[in-house]
Write a protein that holds these residues in place. Structure first.
Motif, PDB file in Angstrom:
ATOM      1  N   PRO A 136       0.810  -1.224   0.000  1.00  0.00           N
ATOM      2  CA  PRO A 136       0.000   0.000   0.000  1.00  0.00           C
ATOM      3  C   PRO A 136       0.839   1.268   0.000  1.00  0.00           C
ATOM      4  O   PRO A 136       1.777   1.416   0.790  1.00  0.00           O
ATOM      5  N   LEU A 137       0.505   2.172  -0.930  1.00  0.00           N
ATOM      6  CA  LEU A 137       1.120   3.486  -1.107  1.00  0.00           C
ATOM      7  C   LEU A 137       2.565   3.441  -1.571  1.00  0.00           C
ATOM      8  O   LEU A 137       3.155   4.483  -1.855  1.00  0.00           O
ATOM      9  N   VAL A 138       3.152   2.281  -1.690  1.00  0.00           N
ATOM     10  CA  VAL A 138       4.549   2.172  -2.091  1.00  0.00           C
ATOM     11  C   VAL A 138       4.676   1.580  -3.484  1.00  0.00           C
ATOM     12  O   VAL A 138       5.436   2.093  -4.323  1.00  0.00           O
ATOM     13  N   SER A 139       3.943   0.512  -3.762  1.00  0.00           N
ATOM     14  CA  SER A 139       4.006  -0.110  -5.081  1.00  0.00           C
ATOM     15  C   SER A 139       3.370   0.799  -6.131  1.00  0.00           C
ATOM     16  O   SER A 139       2.482   1.605  -5.838  1.00  0.00           O
ATOM     17  N   ALA A 140       3.821   0.635  -7.384  1.00  0.00           N
ATOM     18  CA  ALA A 140       3.207   1.357  -8.494  1.00  0.00           C
ATOM     19  C   ALA A 140       1.815   0.782  -8.752  1.00  0.00           C
ATOM     20  O   ALA A 140       1.629  -0.426  -8.769  1.00  0.00           O
ATOM     21  N   GLY A 141       0.871   1.654  -8.952  1.00  0.00           N
ATOM     22  CA  GLY A 141      -0.511   1.249  -9.186  1.00  0.00           C
ATOM     23  C   GLY A 141      -1.416   2.440  -8.947  1.00  0.00           C
ATOM     24  O   GLY A 141      -1.560   2.884  -7.806  1.00  0.00           O
ATOM     25  N   GLY A 142      -1.980   2.990 -10.015  1.00  0.00           N
ATOM     26  CA  GLY A 142      -2.721   4.230  -9.896  1.00  0.00           C
ATOM     27  C   GLY A 142      -3.948   4.128  -9.019  1.00  0.00           C
ATOM     28  O   GLY A 142      -4.103   4.858  -8.031  1.00  0.00           O
ATOM     29  N   THR A 143      -4.852   3.201  -9.353  1.00  0.00           N
ATOM     30  CA  THR A 143      -6.096   3.079  -8.592  1.00  0.00           C
ATOM     31  C   THR A 143      -5.829   2.673  -7.157  1.00  0.00           C
ATOM     32  O   THR A 143      -6.472   3.168  -6.223  1.00  0.00           O
ATOM     33  N   SER A 144      -4.878   1.775  -6.956  1.00  0.00           N
ATOM     34  CA  SER A 144      -4.558   1.329  -5.604  1.00  0.00           C
ATOM     35  C   SER A 144      -4.038   2.487  -4.751  1.00  0.00           C
ATOM     36  O   SER A 144      -4.434   2.652  -3.587  1.00  0.00           O
ATOM     37  N   THR A 145      -3.167   3.321  -5.315  1.00  0.00           N
ATOM     38  CA  THR A 145      -2.636   4.458  -4.557  1.00  0.00           C
ATOM     39  C   THR A 145      -3.730   5.453  -4.209  1.00  0.00           C
ATOM     40  O   THR A 145      -3.826   5.921  -3.065  1.00  0.00           O
ATOM     41  N   ALA A 146      -4.582   5.792  -5.175  1.00  0.00           N
ATOM     42  CA  ALA A 146      -5.640   6.774  -4.940  1.00  0.00           C
ATOM     43  C   ALA A 146      -6.655   6.271  -3.920  1.00  0.00           C
ATOM     44  O   ALA A 146      -7.058   7.010  -3.006  1.00  0.00           O
ATOM     45  N   THR A 147      -7.075   5.017  -4.043  1.00  0.00           N
ATOM     46  CA  THR A 147      -8.069   4.485  -3.114  1.00  0.00           C
ATOM     47  C   THR A 147      -7.492   4.295  -1.708  1.00  0.00           C
ATOM     48  O   THR A 147      -8.199   4.489  -0.713  1.00  0.00           O
ATOM     49  N   THR A 148      -6.214   3.948  -1.622  1.00  0.00           N
ATOM     50  CA  THR A 148      -5.603   3.803  -0.300  1.00  0.00           C
ATOM     51  C   THR A 148      -5.480   5.154   0.388  1.00  0.00           C
ATOM     52  O   THR A 148      -5.711   5.266   1.605  1.00  0.00           O
ATOM     53  N   LEU A 149      -5.149   6.200  -0.355  1.00  0.00           N
ATOM     54  CA  LEU A 149      -5.123   7.532   0.235  1.00  0.00           C
ATOM     55  C   LEU A 149      -6.524   7.979   0.643  1.00  0.00           C
ATOM     56  O   LEU A 149      -6.695   8.679   1.657  1.00  0.00           O
ATOM     57  N   LEU A 150      -7.526   7.600  -0.131  1.00  0.00           N
ATOM     58  CA  LEU A 150      -8.902   7.871   0.276  1.00  0.00           C
ATOM     59  C   LEU A 150      -9.213   7.179   1.595  1.00  0.00           C
ATOM     60  O   LEU A 150      -9.849   7.772   2.493  1.00  0.00           O
ATOM     61  N   MET A 151      -8.770   5.941   1.749  1.00  0.00           N
ATOM     62  CA  MET A 151      -9.006   5.220   2.995  1.00  0.00           C
ATOM     63  C   MET A 151      -8.260   5.873   4.159  1.00  0.00           C
ATOM     64  O   MET A 151      -8.804   6.000   5.267  1.00  0.00           O
ATOM     65  N   PHE A 152      -7.029   6.332   3.913  1.00  0.00           N
ATOM     66  CA  PHE A 152      -6.299   7.058   4.958  1.00  0.00           C
ATOM     67  C   PHE A 152      -7.046   8.335   5.344  1.00  0.00           C
ATOM     68  O   PHE A 152      -7.064   8.729   6.519  1.00  0.00           O
ATOM     69  N   GLY A 153      -7.652   9.011   4.360  1.00  0.00           N
ATOM     70  CA  GLY A 153      -8.425  10.203   4.670  1.00  0.00           C
ATOM     71  C   GLY A 153      -9.631   9.913   5.538  1.00  0.00           C
ATOM     72  O   GLY A 153      -9.949  10.689   6.458  1.00  0.00           O
ATOM     73  N   LEU A 154     -10.307   8.807   5.273  1.00  0.00           N
ATOM     74  CA  LEU A 154     -11.448   8.436   6.106  1.00  0.00           C
ATOM     75  C   LEU A 154     -11.009   8.091   7.533  1.00  0.00           C
ATOM     76  O   LEU A 154     -11.695   8.417   8.509  1.00  0.00           O
ATOM     77  N   ILE A 155      -9.858   7.438   7.663  1.00  0.00           N
ATOM     78  CA  ILE A 155      -9.337   7.132   8.999  1.00  0.00           C
ATOM     79  C   ILE A 155      -8.945   8.416   9.725  1.00  0.00           C
ATOM     80  O   ILE A 155      -9.178   8.566  10.937  1.00  0.00           O
ATOM     81  N   ALA A 156      -8.324   9.365   8.997  1.00  0.00           N
ATOM     82  CA  ALA A 156      -7.992  10.656   9.605  1.00  0.00           C
ATOM     83  C   ALA A 156      -9.252  11.407  10.028  1.00  0.00           C
ATOM     84  O   ALA A 156      -9.267  12.091  11.053  1.00  0.00           O
ATOM     85  N   ASN A 157     -10.319  11.279   9.249  1.00  0.00           N
ATOM     86  CA  ASN A 157     -11.598  11.873   9.624  1.00  0.00           C
ATOM     87  C   ASN A 157     -12.108  11.263  10.921  1.00  0.00           C
ATOM     88  O   ASN A 157     -12.614  11.972  11.811  1.00  0.00           O
ATOM     89  N   ALA A 158     -11.975   9.951  11.053  1.00  0.00           N
ATOM     90  CA  ALA A 158     -12.380   9.292  12.300  1.00  0.00           C
ATOM     91  C   ALA A 158     -11.523   9.762  13.474  1.00  0.00           C
ATOM     92  O   ALA A 158     -12.015   9.881  14.604  1.00  0.00           O
ATOM     93  N   ALA A 159     -10.232  10.043  13.222  1.00  0.00           N
ATOM     94  CA  ALA A 159      -9.368  10.530  14.298  1.00  0.00           C
ATOM     95  C   ALA A 159      -9.830  11.894  14.797  1.00  0.00           C
ATOM     96  O   ALA A 159      -9.713  12.209  15.990  1.00  0.00           O
ATOM     97  N   ARG A 160     -10.367  12.728  13.925  1.00  0.00           N
ATOM     98  CA  ARG A 160     -10.879  14.038  14.332  1.00  0.00           C
ATOM     99  C   ARG A 160     -12.204  13.937  15.065  1.00  0.00           C
ATOM    100  O   ARG A 160     -12.691  14.940  15.603  1.00  0.00           O
TER     101      ARG A 160
END
Length: 494
Positions: A337-361
């Protein structure tokens, strides 16, 4: 870690560090193949950085989404992802690459709907289980319709075929059921069924069975099915403790296939050495701690289930990727995650990190701090909306906890003004708290039954002046008619 926004800052920091590391390593590991293909070393790197920027936009959008909106649109988003999984299987609509028909290609940009399906099923599953979980919930309410819907999505992904994404989807569903409190016997049965199904899938297709045989017998076909895993271990051994240096990998010169994608951890170990590989593992370990910490500190059952599930999914995918690179697991094709090359995987994983950051707030202490003006200069510049305090709905009355764990006591839900309010319990009304006289106190007695005395021992008669004032106020009360047409006085004692 005692600061209110510590979890939020750690999630953002880990996401940025892993993304930057991934961009650097994709440029290093893909430059040779890019030059051989198009005379430019930046082809794959340019695509990766575009999707990383899109992912950070998705990260920002995820921070702004209210929790109630996540829950409201969870099922429609899941239904759309199922439709996309059906459409990608149709020849002429879906694009086949490396033996898998799992991409849409529009304007040179590829989109993998199976990555979107993992997010939507995590959101919808958390909403469903948070609404239905309770002391009186039945086993059928916990399994139906989540498990049948997950089976449908799994079948659609297997038809592509994509074993790696199938394994990742199973991790999401199992994490949802585990944190929702599924009985242990039922959970073990589902895990056994999943393992048996994975074994059948691994032995039914030629390339999958070859990978399994190469794992158990690595010396049988060193130049065929076992070549990639063998070269990955050579790269790790070549790196040693400190590595050969950034950009100095030998394996990327066509010795290690997919060096920029599935086996990028081998390039990290070769160029940055054991120290670099250990740093990557440390970042994922820190994220595991922070993600579960956010889940435990959340009072919203939906956020508790979703955050814990998302954390297990990302960590499980990283564990599987690193596991087959170092030779502990068969090769499955899951990306780091976030390290390997892969467009959709990188974008969706960052979206998931954003949702987790939202939960942290949305942690109680974080909400109190943000409403008190402690959001920081960067958050004010970016105009990140302040989170709302959790108000239990009808479906969340009994909560959705992490394997029976209870929310933190004594914190309660912060008010919009920023002060945390402790959870209150109802007490029986008393004369001292409600302002009304009890039958005994009306006769000059206290609640303890002492005649003519209050709780402090003083006589409860009042002065003559006070009695005169009270009698006047009573005599001035309006006269109302009763049901018999007569008038009478109705006094409100205070």
């Amino acid at each position: 870690m005692a600061r209110p926004l510590a979890s939020f800052h750690l999630v953002v920091t880990i996401a940025v560090l892993l993304t930057v590391l991934g961009l650097v390593m994709v440029l290093s590991s893909s430059s040779v193949e890019a030059v051989a293909a198009e005379d430019s070393p930046y082809r794959m790197f340019t695509s990766q950085i575009v999707f990383a920027l899109l992912g950070f936009v998705a990260f920002y959008v995820a921070l702004q989404i209210p929790v109630r909106m996540m829950r409201r649109f969870a099922f429609p988003a899941f239904a759309v992802s199922v439709v996309l999984l059906v459409l990608v299987l149709i020849p002429g609509i879906g694009t086949e690459s490396q033996g898998t028909r799992g991409w849409f290609v529009v304007g040179g940009i590829s989109l993998q709907p199976s990555e979107i399906a993992k997010i939507t099923i995590a959101l919808w599953g958390a909403h469903l289980l948070a609404s239905r979980r309770g002391e009186n919930s039945t086993l059928k309410e916990m399994i139906v319709p989540l498990v049948p819907a997950a089976l449908l999505v799994t079948i659609l992904i297997v038809l592509q075929p994509d074993l790696g994404t199938t394994v990742s989807l199973v991790i999401v569903v199992l994490a949802l059921l585990w944190f929702a409190g599924l009985p242990l016997k039922i959970f073990v049965g589902i895990v056994g069924t999943a393992i048996a199904s994975a074994a059948v899938l691994a032995l039914t297709a030629g390339y999958r069975s070859a990978r399994v045989r190469a794992f158990f017998n690595p010396g049988d076909d060193p130049q065929g099915a076992g070549y990639q895993a063998r070269q990955a271990r050579f790269s790790l051994a070549d790196g040693g403790i400190w590595g050969r240096g950034l950009g100095q990998s030998r394996a990327k010169w066509s010795y290690l296939p997919n060096a920029h994608n599935d086996f990028i951890f081998a390039i990290i170990g070769e160029e940055l050495g054991f120290i670099g590989g250990l740093a990557v593992i440390g970042l994922f370990a820190l994220f595991a701690y922070v993600g579960l910490r956010i889940a435990m500190r959340s009072v919203d059952p939906f956020l508790r289930l979703f955050t814990a599930t998302a954390t297990v999914w990302i960590i499980g995918q990283a564990f599987i990727n690193i596991g087959y690179v170092v030779g502990l697991l068969p090769v499955t094709g899951l990306q780091l995650p976030l390290v390997s090359a892969g467009g959709t995987s990188t974008a969706t994983t960052l979206l998931m990190f954003g949702l987790i950051a939202n939960a942290a707030r949305h942690e109680p202490e974080a909400i109190a701090a943000l409403h008190a003006g402690q959001d920081g200069r960067l958050a004010r510049i970016m105009k990140i909306r302040k989170p709302e305090a959790y108000r239990p709905g009808r479906g969340d009355a009994h909560g959705g906890s992490l394997r029976g764990a209870k929310p933190p006591r004594g914190r309660g839900n912060p008010r919009p003004g920023g002060t945390a309010v402790a959870t209150r319990t109802r007490r029986a009304p008393a004369a001292a708290t409600t302002g009304r006289r009890s039958p005994d106190s009306a006769r000059g007695r206290d609640t303890g039954g002492a005649r003519g005395r209050d709780t402090g021992g003083a006589r409860a008669r009042g002065t003559k002046q006070e009695r005169t004032k009270n009698s006047r106020a009573t005599s001035q009360q309006p006269r109302r008619r009763n049901g018999n047409g007569r008038t009478g006085e109705r006094g409100n004692r205070r």
